[in-house]
Enzyme design. Sequence first.
Site, PDB file in Angstrom:
ATOM      1  N   ASP A  74      40.510  -4.169  19.132  1.00  0.00           N
ATOM      2  CA  ASP A  74      40.076  -4.866  17.802  1.00  0.00           C
ATOM      3  C   ASP A  74      40.642  -3.703  16.830  1.00  0.00           C
ATOM      4  O   ASP A  74      40.539  -2.266  16.886  1.00  0.00           O
ATOM      5  CB  ASP A  74      38.867  -5.105  17.677  1.00  0.00           C
ATOM      6  CG  ASP A  74      37.697  -4.118  17.817  1.00  0.00           C
ATOM      7  OD1 ASP A  74      38.017  -3.174  18.508  1.00  0.00           O
ATOM      8  OD2 ASP A  74      36.739  -4.301  17.057  1.00  0.00           O
ATOM      9  N   GLU A 140      34.735  -3.028  18.495  1.00  0.00           N
ATOM     10  CA  GLU A 140      34.259  -1.601  18.442  1.00  0.00           C
ATOM     11  C   GLU A 140      34.073  -1.125  16.772  1.00  0.00           C
ATOM     12  O   GLU A 140      33.211  -0.621  16.385  1.00  0.00           O
ATOM     13  CB  GLU A 140      35.243  -0.611  18.892  1.00  0.00           C
ATOM     14  CG  GLU A 140      34.840   0.774  19.107  1.00  0.00           C
ATOM     15  CD  GLU A 140      34.889   1.746  17.969  1.00  0.00           C
ATOM     16  OE1 GLU A 140      34.394   2.694  17.904  1.00  0.00           O
ATOM     17  OE2 GLU A 140      35.804   1.212  17.040  1.00  0.00           O
TER      18      GLU A 140
HETATM   19 ZN   LIG Z   1      38.830   3.494  17.082  1.00  0.00          ZN
END
Ligand SMILES: [Zn+2]
Length: 385
Positions: A74, A140
């Site tokens: 992501d 993340e």
């Molecule tokens: Zn990163």
Amino acid sequence: MSGDPVAIARNLLRCPSVTPEEGGALTYLEGVLGNAGFEVHRMIFAEPGTAPVENFFARIGTGSPHFVFAGHADVVPPGDSAQWTHPPFAGDIAGDALYGRGAVDMKGAIACAVAASIARLQENPGGPNGSLSFLITGDEEGVAVNGSIKLLRWAEEHGEKFDHCLLGEPTNPKSVGDMIKIGRRGSLNARLVVTGTQGHVAYPDLADNPLRGLITIMQALLSEPLDRGSAHFDPSNLEFTTVDVGNETVNLIPAEARARFNVRYNDCHSAPALRKLIETRAQKAAKDRIRWRIAWDASNADVFLTAPGPFVDLVSGAIVDVTGRKPSLSTAGGTSDARFIKDYCPVVEFGLVNTTMHAVDERVAIADLATLTAIYRRILDRYFS
Ligand SMILES: [Zn+2]
């Protein structure tokens, strides 16, 4: 089967995988790693109040040792795309650089890890001398609730045991080979609240101004260092981020005053001991005069260190082999998913150059992709020799 990191990186950059969107990135990786002989698992993790997120695990080999590349597919949003010289999800190459959101943080590094793995497997058709895996999250850059925490738990529940992990976050300040991260500081957030008694500014003896107490305690917390640093960490730091009273009235002594602070702490402390230390200092400054409390936010960012030893030496040695330079071993910077991985196996972080991460015109030098692929390949060769 292509072991070209530039081609893989371009294909990944063309997937608009802004958290929590998968954007085609994991489907692409499934194809590439599946073709190379990896067994691929994809799973969606969800929780009330958060967006469901796709995660990814791929493994080849059944024996030990088990080496895992970790990362996130992501990316943060591009912001105003019109500000970009090249569209953020086009994968354009211009001059000596590849442009796109995620070029260095961290699709570029995933591409290098995939390319290095495929190249090694092509030259060693018997498979790795052990097991090689990819642990890729899609959560993340967001709240990180449906990502690595659950992915690692899933892997454990499915019998996966990792011996060593390399997380490909961008660790280098200037050029590939500058810096390995072997730990991260912990992070705690808190609210300091001082209670007084509301009243008229002209009659302060009838009131109790909480700002006086707040300043006294803030001064106490700022005046004394938390520690002097340790072998691998800078001194811990307490930083106030806001002071809030919200009083619009010129002749009113407010009833309450608040301040927020963050502490980045090193391995001189555990989180509970650090909270106690700060509260003891506040109490000492407050004596019996000031009514105060500190409300601590829940934290999942504890300090950790992967102590220098054979694994750090292996990664460091691979960097020396390829670049001729010895990387520094750092614990600086913000937190990363390594804080979750460290509960399962030793983890170090090494990736691309971090100067354009999260910025407009995020880009990676084509030469850096070649260098990082060579380093990752060297790590695999040393690891599975
Ligand atoms: Zn990163």
